[in-house]
Design a protein around this motif. Structure first.
Motif, PDB file in Angstrom:
ATOM      1  N   ALA A 155       6.457  -4.565  -0.567  1.00  0.00           N
ATOM      2  CA  ALA A 155       7.173  -3.096  -0.921  1.00  0.00           C
ATOM      3  C   ALA A 155       7.244  -4.110  -3.295  1.00  0.00           C
ATOM      4  O   ALA A 155       7.440  -3.515  -3.667  1.00  0.00           O
ATOM      5  CB  ALA A 155       7.872  -1.954  -0.641  1.00  0.00           C
ATOM      6  N   ALA A 156       8.720  -5.004  -2.927  1.00  0.00           N
ATOM      7  CA  ALA A 156       8.947  -5.640  -3.732  1.00  0.00           C
ATOM      8  C   ALA A 156       8.071  -6.729  -4.669  1.00  0.00           C
ATOM      9  O   ALA A 156       8.098  -6.342  -5.771  1.00  0.00           O
ATOM     10  CB  ALA A 156      10.205  -6.829  -2.692  1.00  0.00           C
ATOM     11  N   LEU A 157       7.329  -7.604  -3.867  1.00  0.00           N
ATOM     12  CA  LEU A 157       6.179  -7.659  -4.254  1.00  0.00           C
ATOM     13  C   LEU A 157       5.598  -7.228  -4.969  1.00  0.00           C
ATOM     14  O   LEU A 157       5.092  -7.278  -6.312  1.00  0.00           O
ATOM     15  CB  LEU A 157       4.952  -8.527  -3.449  1.00  0.00           C
ATOM     16  CG  LEU A 157       6.660 -10.014  -2.704  1.00  0.00           C
ATOM     17  CD1 LEU A 157       5.444 -10.490  -1.733  1.00  0.00           C
ATOM     18  CD2 LEU A 157       6.622 -10.477  -4.012  1.00  0.00           C
ATOM     19  N   SER A 158       4.373  -6.014  -4.619  1.00  0.00           N
ATOM     20  CA  SER A 158       4.061  -5.269  -5.659  1.00  0.00           C
ATOM     21  C   SER A 158       4.796  -4.278  -6.311  1.00  0.00           C
ATOM     22  O   SER A 158       4.129  -4.125  -7.503  1.00  0.00           O
ATOM     23  CB  SER A 158       3.359  -3.913  -4.190  1.00  0.00           C
ATOM     24  OG  SER A 158       2.754  -2.832  -5.107  1.00  0.00           O
ATOM     25  N   ALA A 159       5.879  -3.872  -6.214  1.00  0.00           N
ATOM     26  CA  ALA A 159       6.580  -3.861  -7.519  1.00  0.00           C
ATOM     27  C   ALA A 159       7.159  -4.456  -8.338  1.00  0.00           C
ATOM     28  O   ALA A 159       6.735  -3.976  -9.755  1.00  0.00           O
ATOM     29  CB  ALA A 159       7.280  -2.504  -7.070  1.00  0.00           C
TER      30      ALA A 159
ATOM     31  N   LEU B 293       0.969  -0.624  -0.041  1.00  0.00           N
ATOM     32  CA  LEU B 293      -0.094  -0.065   0.598  1.00  0.00           C
ATOM     33  C   LEU B 293       1.174   1.633   0.044  1.00  0.00           C
ATOM     34  O   LEU B 293       0.324   1.698  -0.968  1.00  0.00           O
ATOM     35  CB  LEU B 293      -0.677  -0.146   1.244  1.00  0.00           C
ATOM     36  CG  LEU B 293      -1.666   1.816   1.476  1.00  0.00           C
ATOM     37  CD1 LEU B 293      -2.775   1.575  -0.019  1.00  0.00           C
ATOM     38  CD2 LEU B 293      -2.156   1.293   2.799  1.00  0.00           C
ATOM     39  N   GLY B 294       1.907   1.483   1.174  1.00  0.00           N
ATOM     40  CA  GLY B 294       2.824   2.298   1.122  1.00  0.00           C
ATOM     41  C   GLY B 294       3.153   3.049  -0.076  1.00  0.00           C
ATOM     42  O   GLY B 294       3.850   3.825  -0.929  1.00  0.00           O
ATOM     43  N   LEU B 295       4.147   1.626  -0.618  1.00  0.00           N
ATOM     44  CA  LEU B 295       4.602   1.734  -2.283  1.00  0.00           C
ATOM     45  C   LEU B 295       3.340   2.639  -3.416  1.00  0.00           C
ATOM     46  O   LEU B 295       3.807   3.354  -4.237  1.00  0.00           O
ATOM     47  CB  LEU B 295       5.071   0.568  -3.151  1.00  0.00           C
ATOM     48  CG  LEU B 295       6.016   0.451  -4.334  1.00  0.00           C
ATOM     49  CD1 LEU B 295       6.992   1.600  -3.874  1.00  0.00           C
ATOM     50  CD2 LEU B 295       6.370  -0.746  -3.854  1.00  0.00           C
ATOM     51  N   ALA B 296       2.751   2.210  -3.424  1.00  0.00           N
ATOM     52  CA  ALA B 296       1.315   2.366  -4.033  1.00  0.00           C
ATOM     53  C   ALA B 296       1.184   3.213  -4.044  1.00  0.00           C
ATOM     54  O   ALA B 296       0.946   4.731  -4.951  1.00  0.00           O
ATOM     55  CB  ALA B 296       0.441   2.051  -4.345  1.00  0.00           C
ATOM     56  N   LEU B 297       1.212   4.463  -2.562  1.00  0.00           N
ATOM     57  CA  LEU B 297       0.394   6.127  -2.760  1.00  0.00           C
ATOM     58  C   LEU B 297       1.522   6.416  -2.778  1.00  0.00           C
ATOM     59  O   LEU B 297       1.626   7.662  -3.447  1.00  0.00           O
ATOM     60  CB  LEU B 297       0.481   5.668  -1.027  1.00  0.00           C
ATOM     61  CG  LEU B 297      -0.837   4.952  -0.527  1.00  0.00           C
ATOM     62  CD1 LEU B 297      -0.694   5.333   0.938  1.00  0.00           C
ATOM     63  CD2 LEU B 297      -1.927   5.863  -1.948  1.00  0.00           C
ATOM     64  N   LEU B 298       3.028   6.529  -2.895  1.00  0.00           N
ATOM     65  CA  LEU B 298       4.111   6.998  -2.824  1.00  0.00           C
ATOM     66  C   LEU B 298       4.451   6.889  -4.475  1.00  0.00           C
ATOM     67  O   LEU B 298       4.301   8.462  -5.314  1.00  0.00           O
ATOM     68  CB  LEU B 298       5.014   6.267  -2.366  1.00  0.00           C
ATOM     69  CG  LEU B 298       6.044   6.352  -0.608  1.00  0.00           C
ATOM     70  CD1 LEU B 298       7.269   5.567  -0.412  1.00  0.00           C
ATOM     71  CD2 LEU B 298       5.589   7.825  -0.307  1.00  0.00           C
TER      72      LEU B 298
END
Length: 277
Positions: free
Chosen positions: A213-217, A76-81
């Protein structure tokens, strides 16, 4: 990254990111998590269900797993960033719910979700290698259904609060966990050896945030990786899967914890027919 039309550079970066995830999972095992269970969706959700009292038999594990919160918050944090957060939901909710139930049941029979399957493969669990063809056959069967017209509908964009509900619920349970003494199982200050096995909560949370974050990216998905066995040209996800398994194995090997065998594997069984099914 891995879901889009990929270049050689993107594949290399995706594989490196997934290798990092494999190393994170192995590190969590070395820090105290159950063997070959650095991060596992089905098993950890079962443990949390026990911690909040949903499992009343008194026999199942009860432990809040910070890794679940970490993975969700990292993604979630990575998506928001990156300003690309989009809440999505799908049609045929009842069908999806039933499929989810059977997925969880099958995972707990095998003793691991598809993501833990990769960790068991990397950890030298030959029971997982024996069961792997069954998993591949299941994905192939699903693709056959798709080619014959079966589809539960694509996901659609939903209001942002819909996508926030899950992370907020986990954060709320995490806050209760941090309060101490309000959930079943070991609290945040419990000694590493307190059953059920668990890594120190700070390390578990931090490493899981990085992993999420890595999996989302990367857009990594075990099912999509297996699908690429039967697709021409698309191999990025499959290559990244190999990188994840290899990195997991290397970390355990360096630490002297790699155990290649059928017997004596942690949280595993040798009922190969049940595992394959």
């Amino acid at each position: 990254m891995l879901r889009e039309k990929t270049t050689l550079r993107a594949v290399a970066i995706g594989a490196a990111v997934c290798a990092g995830v494999g190393a994170i999972c192995a590190s969590l095992v070395l820090l105290g998590n159950p063997g070959n269970m650095g991060i596992c969706g089905a098993c950890f959700l079962r443990d949390i269900a026990g911690a909040v009292g949903f499992i009343q038999t008194g026999k199942g594990p009860a432990c809040f797993r910070p890794e679940v919160a970490g993975v969700m918050l990292g993604a979630l944090g990575l998506a928001l960033l990156r300003r690309n957060f989009t809440a999505r939901s799908g049609s045929h909710a009842v069908t999806r719910f039933v499929f989810g139930i059977w997925m969880a049941i099958a995972a707990l029979v095998f003793l691991g979700c598809p993501f833990r399957l990769l960790q068991r493969l990397g950890g030298g669990d030959l029971n997982a290698w024996i069961a792997l063809p069954g998993f591949v056959a299941g994905v192939a069967a699903a693709m056959l259904f798709e080619r014959n017209g079966y589809h539960i509908g694509a996901t659609q964009k939903s209001p942002a609060p819909v996508g926030i509900l899950g992370p907020l619920a986990v954060v709320a349970v995490g806050a209760i966990y941090m309060k101490g003494g309000l959930l079943l199982g070991p609290g945040p200050n419990a000694e590493p050896g307190t059953p059920p096995p668990h890594a120190p909560w700070v390390w578990a949370l931090v490493l899981a945030v990085l992993g999420g974050a890595a999996l989302s990216a990367s857009g990594f998905c075990v099912i999509n990786a297996v699908r690429q066995l039967f697709q021409r040209g698309k191999k990025a996800m499959l290559i990244s899967t190999v990188a994840l398994v290899a990195a997991y194995a290397v970390v355990l090997l360096v630490a002297g914890k790699l155990n290649v065998s059928v017997d004596g594997q942690p949280i595993a069984h040798s009922d190969h027919v049940a595992s394959a099914l």
